[in-house]
Design a protein around this motif. Structure first.
Motif, PDB file in Angstrom:
ATOM      1  N   GLN A 108     -42.268  -9.522  76.303  1.00 38.97           N
ATOM      2  CA  GLN A 108     -41.372  -8.977  75.286  1.00 38.97           C
ATOM      3  C   GLN A 108     -39.922  -9.151  75.721  1.00 38.97           C
ATOM      4  OE1 GLN A 108     -43.547  -5.069  75.426  1.00 38.97           O
ATOM      5  NE2 GLN A 108     -43.290  -5.177  73.197  1.00 38.97           N
ATOM      6  N   SER A 109     -39.021  -9.096  74.740  1.00 40.99           N
ATOM      7  CA  SER A 109     -37.598  -9.167  75.065  1.00 40.99           C
ATOM      8  C   SER A 109     -37.218  -7.969  75.917  1.00 40.99           C
ATOM      9  CB  SER A 109     -36.766  -9.178  73.787  1.00 40.99           C
ATOM     10  OG  SER A 109     -37.045 -10.317  73.008  1.00 40.99           O
ATOM     11  N   PRO A 110     -36.566  -8.171  77.038  1.00 41.62           N
ATOM     12  CA  PRO A 110     -36.222  -7.045  77.899  1.00 41.62           C
ATOM     13  C   PRO A 110     -35.077  -6.214  77.318  1.00 41.62           C
ATOM     14  CG  PRO A 110     -35.279  -9.056  78.769  1.00 41.62           C
ATOM     15  CD  PRO A 110     -36.139  -9.459  77.601  1.00 41.62           C
ATOM     16  N   SER A 111     -35.056  -4.960  77.683  1.00 43.51           N
ATOM     17  CA  SER A 111     -33.963  -4.079  77.275  1.00 43.51           C
ATOM     18  C   SER A 111     -32.698  -4.451  78.034  1.00 43.51           C
ATOM     19  CB  SER A 111     -34.319  -2.619  77.546  1.00 43.51           C
ATOM     20  OG  SER A 111     -35.506  -2.269  76.862  1.00 43.51           O
ATOM     21  N   GLY A 112     -31.581  -4.534  77.295  1.00 42.97           N
ATOM     22  CA  GLY A 112     -30.318  -4.890  77.927  1.00 42.97           C
ATOM     23  C   GLY A 112     -29.325  -3.756  78.017  1.00 42.97           C
ATOM     24  N   MET A 113     -29.371  -2.851  77.035  1.00 44.67           N
ATOM     25  CA  MET A 113     -28.438  -1.732  77.029  1.00 44.67           C
ATOM     26  C   MET A 113     -28.918  -0.679  76.041  1.00 44.67           C
ATOM     27  SD  MET A 113     -25.202  -3.179  74.744  1.00 44.67           S
ATOM     28  CE  MET A 113     -24.386  -1.602  74.563  1.00 44.67           C
ATOM     29  N   ILE A 114     -28.316   0.483  76.114  1.00 43.44           N
ATOM     30  CA  ILE A 114     -28.548   1.577  75.162  1.00 43.44           C
ATOM     31  C   ILE A 114     -27.217   1.856  74.479  1.00 43.44           C
ATOM     32  CG2 ILE A 114     -29.246   3.986  74.873  1.00 43.44           C
ATOM     33  CD1 ILE A 114     -30.773   3.677  77.575  1.00 43.44           C
ATOM     34  N   SER A 115     -27.250   2.027  73.163  1.00 45.83           N
ATOM     35  CA  SER A 115     -26.035   2.344  72.410  1.00 45.83           C
ATOM     36  C   SER A 115     -26.283   3.562  71.529  1.00 45.83           C
ATOM     37  CB  SER A 115     -25.621   1.151  71.540  1.00 45.83           C
ATOM     38  OG  SER A 115     -24.449   1.452  70.801  1.00 45.83           O
ATOM     39  N   LEU A 116     -25.357   4.497  71.557  1.00 50.80           N
ATOM     40  CA  LEU A 116     -25.409   5.680  70.706  1.00 50.80           C
ATOM     41  C   LEU A 116     -24.206   5.684  69.772  1.00 50.80           C
ATOM     42  CD1 LEU A 116     -26.411   8.439  73.304  1.00 50.80           C
ATOM     43  CD2 LEU A 116     -27.925   7.088  71.832  1.00 50.80           C
ATOM     44  N   PRO A 145     -31.696  -5.631  67.950  1.00 45.45           N
ATOM     45  CA  PRO A 145     -31.824  -4.182  68.116  1.00 45.45           C
ATOM     46  C   PRO A 145     -33.265  -3.753  68.338  1.00 45.45           C
ATOM     47  CG  PRO A 145     -31.649  -4.713  65.799  1.00 45.45           C
ATOM     48  CD  PRO A 145     -31.497  -6.015  66.538  1.00 45.45           C
ATOM     49  N   ARG A 146     -33.442  -2.679  69.059  1.00 43.29           N
ATOM     50  CA  ARG A 146     -34.715  -1.962  69.178  1.00 43.29           C
ATOM     51  C   ARG A 146     -34.421  -0.528  68.743  1.00 43.29           C
ATOM     52  NH1 ARG A 146     -40.151  -2.650  69.649  1.00 43.29           N
ATOM     53  NH2 ARG A 146     -39.684  -4.481  70.958  1.00 43.29           N
ATOM     54  N   PHE A 147     -34.898  -0.157  67.541  1.00 48.18           N
ATOM     55  CA  PHE A 147     -34.547   1.135  66.969  1.00 48.18           C
ATOM     56  C   PHE A 147     -35.428   2.254  67.496  1.00 48.18           C
ATOM     57  CE2 PHE A 147     -33.392  -1.944  63.586  1.00 48.18           C
ATOM     58  CZ  PHE A 147     -32.021  -1.764  63.639  1.00 48.18           C
ATOM     59  N   VAL A 148     -34.835   3.436  67.629  1.00 46.31           N
ATOM     60  CA  VAL A 148     -35.587   4.645  67.931  1.00 46.31           C
ATOM     61  C   VAL A 148     -35.325   5.651  66.812  1.00 46.31           C
ATOM     62  CG1 VAL A 148     -35.562   4.302  70.431  1.00 46.31           C
ATOM     63  CG2 VAL A 148     -33.707   5.574  69.351  1.00 46.31           C
ATOM     64  N   PRO A 149     -36.299   6.507  66.504  1.00 46.08           N
ATOM     65  CA  PRO A 149     -36.079   7.526  65.461  1.00 46.08           C
ATOM     66  C   PRO A 149     -34.897   8.407  65.822  1.00 46.08           C
ATOM     67  CG  PRO A 149     -38.395   7.450  66.149  1.00 46.08           C
ATOM     68  CD  PRO A 149     -37.628   6.624  67.133  1.00 46.08           C
ATOM     69  N   ALA A 150     -34.183   8.854  64.780  1.00 43.51           N
ATOM     70  CA  ALA A 150     -32.995   9.677  65.028  1.00 43.51           C
ATOM     71  C   ALA A 150     -32.837  10.693  63.902  1.00 43.51           C
ATOM     72  CB  ALA A 150     -31.747   8.813  65.168  1.00 43.51           C
ATOM     73  N   VAL A 152     -20.374  -7.728  76.793  1.00 39.59           N
ATOM     74  CA  VAL A 152     -20.141  -7.411  78.201  1.00 39.59           C
ATOM     75  C   VAL A 152     -21.429  -6.989  78.893  1.00 39.59           C
ATOM     76  CG1 VAL A 152     -19.069  -5.688  79.725  1.00 39.59           C
ATOM     77  CG2 VAL A 152     -17.684  -6.857  77.999  1.00 39.59           C
ATOM     78  N   HIS A 153     -22.240  -6.185  78.202  1.00 35.98           N
ATOM     79  CA  HIS A 153     -23.371  -5.531  78.854  1.00 35.98           C
ATOM     80  C   HIS A 153     -24.682  -6.310  78.820  1.00 35.98           C
ATOM     81  CE1 HIS A 153     -21.223  -1.889  79.699  1.00 35.98           C
ATOM     82  NE2 HIS A 153     -21.037  -1.565  78.441  1.00 35.98           N
ATOM     83  N   THR A 154     -24.810  -7.321  77.963  1.00 37.48           N
ATOM     84  CA  THR A 154     -26.123  -7.930  77.750  1.00 37.48           C
ATOM     85  C   THR A 154     -26.126  -9.424  78.052  1.00 37.48           C
ATOM     86  OG1 THR A 154     -25.667  -8.381  75.409  1.00 37.48           O
ATOM     87  CG2 THR A 154     -26.685  -6.255  75.940  1.00 37.48           C
ATOM     88  N   ARG A 155     -27.357  -9.949  78.130  1.00 34.22           N
ATOM     89  CA  ARG A 155     -27.577 -11.385  78.200  1.00 34.22           C
ATOM     90  C   ARG A 155     -28.388 -11.806  76.983  1.00 34.22           C
ATOM     91  NH1 ARG A 155     -30.287 -12.358  83.922  1.00 34.22           N
ATOM     92  NH2 ARG A 155     -31.595 -10.684  83.065  1.00 34.22           N
ATOM     93  N   ARG A 156     -28.290 -13.062  76.624  1.00 33.74           N
ATOM     94  CA  ARG A 156     -28.983 -13.564  75.443  1.00 33.74           C
ATOM     95  C   ARG A 156     -30.487 -13.339  75.565  1.00 33.74           C
ATOM     96  NH1 ARG A 156     -25.330 -16.200  72.466  1.00 33.74           N
ATOM     97  NH2 ARG A 156     -26.895 -17.087  71.070  1.00 33.74           N
ATOM     98  N   GLY A 157     -31.096 -12.942  74.444  1.00 29.99           N
ATOM     99  CA  GLY A 157     -32.529 -12.694  74.413  1.00 29.99           C
ATOM    100  C   GLY A 157     -32.925 -11.267  74.726  1.00 29.99           C
ATOM    101  N   GLU A 158     -31.946 -10.415  75.054  1.00 32.49           N
ATOM    102  CA  GLU A 158     -32.257  -9.019  75.367  1.00 32.49           C
ATOM    103  C   GLU A 158     -32.214  -8.159  74.101  1.00 32.49           C
ATOM    104  OE1 GLU A 158     -30.968  -8.538  80.019  1.00 32.49           O
ATOM    105  OE2 GLU A 158     -29.462  -8.031  78.506  1.00 32.49           O
ATOM    106  N   VAL A 168     -37.634   1.441  76.253  1.00 36.25           N
ATOM    107  CA  VAL A 168     -37.257   0.509  77.318  1.00 36.25           C
ATOM    108  C   VAL A 168     -38.430  -0.424  77.605  1.00 36.25           C
ATOM    109  CG1 VAL A 168     -36.508   0.266  79.707  1.00 36.25           C
ATOM    110  CG2 VAL A 168     -35.647   2.170  78.311  1.00 36.25           C
ATOM    111  N   LEU A 169     -38.164  -1.721  77.566  1.00 38.55           N
ATOM    112  CA  LEU A 169     -39.212  -2.726  77.756  1.00 38.55           C
ATOM    113  C   LEU A 169     -38.981  -3.512  79.040  1.00 38.55           C
ATOM    114  CD1 LEU A 169     -39.512  -4.130  74.116  1.00 38.55           C
ATOM    115  CD2 LEU A 169     -40.936  -2.386  75.220  1.00 38.55           C
ATOM    116  N   ARG A 170     -40.055  -3.688  79.808  1.00 36.13           N
ATOM    117  CA  ARG A 170     -39.994  -4.470  81.047  1.00 36.13           C
ATOM    118  C   ARG A 170     -41.062  -5.561  81.085  1.00 36.13           C
ATOM    119  NH1 ARG A 170     -35.018  -3.172  82.417  1.00 36.13           N
ATOM    120  NH2 ARG A 170     -34.711  -1.003  83.026  1.00 36.13           N
ATOM    121  N   SER A 171     -41.882  -5.664  80.055  1.00 37.51           N
ATOM    122  CA  SER A 171     -42.981  -6.624  80.033  1.00 37.51           C
ATOM    123  C   SER A 171     -42.455  -8.058  79.982  1.00 37.51           C
ATOM    124  CB  SER A 171     -43.872  -6.374  78.807  1.00 37.51           C
ATOM    125  OG  SER A 171     -44.760  -7.459  78.609  1.00 37.51           O
ATOM    126  N   PRO A 172     -43.086  -8.969  80.701  1.00 38.78           N
ATOM    127  CA  PRO A 172     -42.677 -10.387  80.601  1.00 38.78           C
ATOM    128  C   PRO A 172     -43.026 -11.009  79.255  1.00 38.78           C
ATOM    129  CG  PRO A 172     -44.655 -10.166  81.947  1.00 38.78           C
ATOM    130  CD  PRO A 172     -44.168  -8.769  81.679  1.00 38.78           C
TER     131      PRO A 172
END
Length: 341
Positions: A134-142, A109-114, A77-83, A128-132
């Motif tokens: 790199q794959s853009p960020s699509g959502m955050i999941s906890l 996935p883009r992992f963060v330390p936890a 629901v939240h993402t598009r392909r390649g994100e 969070v990535l916005r660079s053209p």
């Protein structure tokens, strides 16, 4: 006892998914009103979806066979392909859902330390990535509680801070709430104090709550309408599913009040294991899960099973114990005697 005589079961601590329906659940299943849920016509499923939505503070819910399905539908629901999906290291959506975010939604996935399952809001922001390039960020999941970290709980102030990051970055925020009732119990807050921070929440009914089958995805009506299509694509339309929803409604009514006892027994077991020399991080024992570092884990698990106590070997050197509402004080004492012998 002969080789063919079954070993009497003292306690099954492999998971909180091993519970069996209570007599009250079975009675509700027998009496359930049903209809075709794919058409939205099962009154008991509709009642379950409405109740979980109410408890979590969301507009609508959608009943599915599993938490993996609700999580993956939310990602779709939240993402598009390649994100990318920003998530805590060790997250269930990656570790235990068989690469489905890539296979179904085309995201990675883009992992963060936890530490102890709790990502720092600043680390989430940095991910969070916005660079053209790199794959853009699509959502955050906890994930709350965080299974692989030991059933640990994310504090409310951290949830609020990560929600602020999501809002500032214009990203949807999803919660894998497989054991979110355990988290609410540990924090001593109403469920919606946790779930209100998220655009979508997966609420499992067959883990800590002990229902036989199912999870509910909650969110906006628009998101649930879209998720309905993904549920159908994944084969999750269950037709006369009110039989299952009826048991889940009983679980919602009866079991949350028992979770505090599950947590108490879990702490009792963890301390007994530590006193017996097991390598257990007591700081991670916050709800109903215990991990112990143990060489030759499978051999130890097999030996305990031969004496009536079941646990899960995860890899070569890690064992997991999970408490649930069908482990009594008497069963716990018997399990401790076996495990610490």
């Amino acid at each position: 006892m002969t080789a063919s005589t079954p070993v009497p079961l003292i306690a099954d601590l492999r998971s909180d998914t091993v519970t069996t329906p209570t007599p009250e659940m079975r009675e509700a299943m027998a009496q359930a009103q049903v209809g075709d849920d794919v058409y939205g016509e099962d009154p008991t499923v509709n009642a379950l979806q409405a109740e979980v939505a109410r408890l979590t503070g969301h507009e609508a819910g959608l009943f599915m066979p599993s938490g993996s399905m609700t999580n993956q539908a939310a990602i779709a629901v939240h993402t598009r392909r390649g994100e990318e999906v920003i998530c805590a290291e060790g997250s269930h959506i990656y570790e235990w859902e068989l690469g489905m975010m890539a296979a179904f939604s085309g995201v990675v996935p883009r992992f963060v330390p936890a530490p102890l399952g709790v990502p720092a809001p600043e680390d989430v922001r940095r991910a969070v990535l916005r660079s053209p390039h790199q794959s853009p960020s699509g959502m955050i999941s906890l994930e709350n509680t965080h299974n692989k970290a030991g059933g640990t709980v994310i504090p409310l102030d951290v949830l609020a801070a990560i929600r602020a990051v999501a809002d500032a970055e214009g990203l949807p925020l999803h919660l894998d709430g497989a054991r979110v009732f355990n988290a609410a119990t540990a924090l001593n807050v109403p469920l919606h104090d946790i779930t209100r921070h998220f655009g979508t929440v997966s609420v499992c009914l067959s883990k800590g709550l002990g229902a036989p089958v199912g999870s509910v995805l909650v969110g906006s009506r628009a998101h649930m309408k879209e998720a309905h299509r993904y549920r159908k694509m994944l084969g999750g339309g269950m037709r006369q599913a009110g039989i299952l929803a009826a048991a889940a409604l009983v679980a919602l009514r009866d079991v949350p009040a028992r979770l505090r006892e599950d947590h108490r027994r879990t702490r009792q077991l963890a301390e007994a294991l530590v006193n017996a020399g097991f390598d257990v991080d007591l700081a991670a024992v916050q709800t109903n899960i215990i991990y112990a570092a143990l060489p030759d884990a499978q051999a130890r698990v097999d030996a305990w099973a031969a004496r009536g106590v079941r646990a899960s070997a995860l890899g070569h050197d890690r064992v997991r114990f999970v408490l649930h509402h069908q482990v009594s004080d008497e069963a716990l004492e018997g399990a401790i005697a076996v495990l610490t012998a």
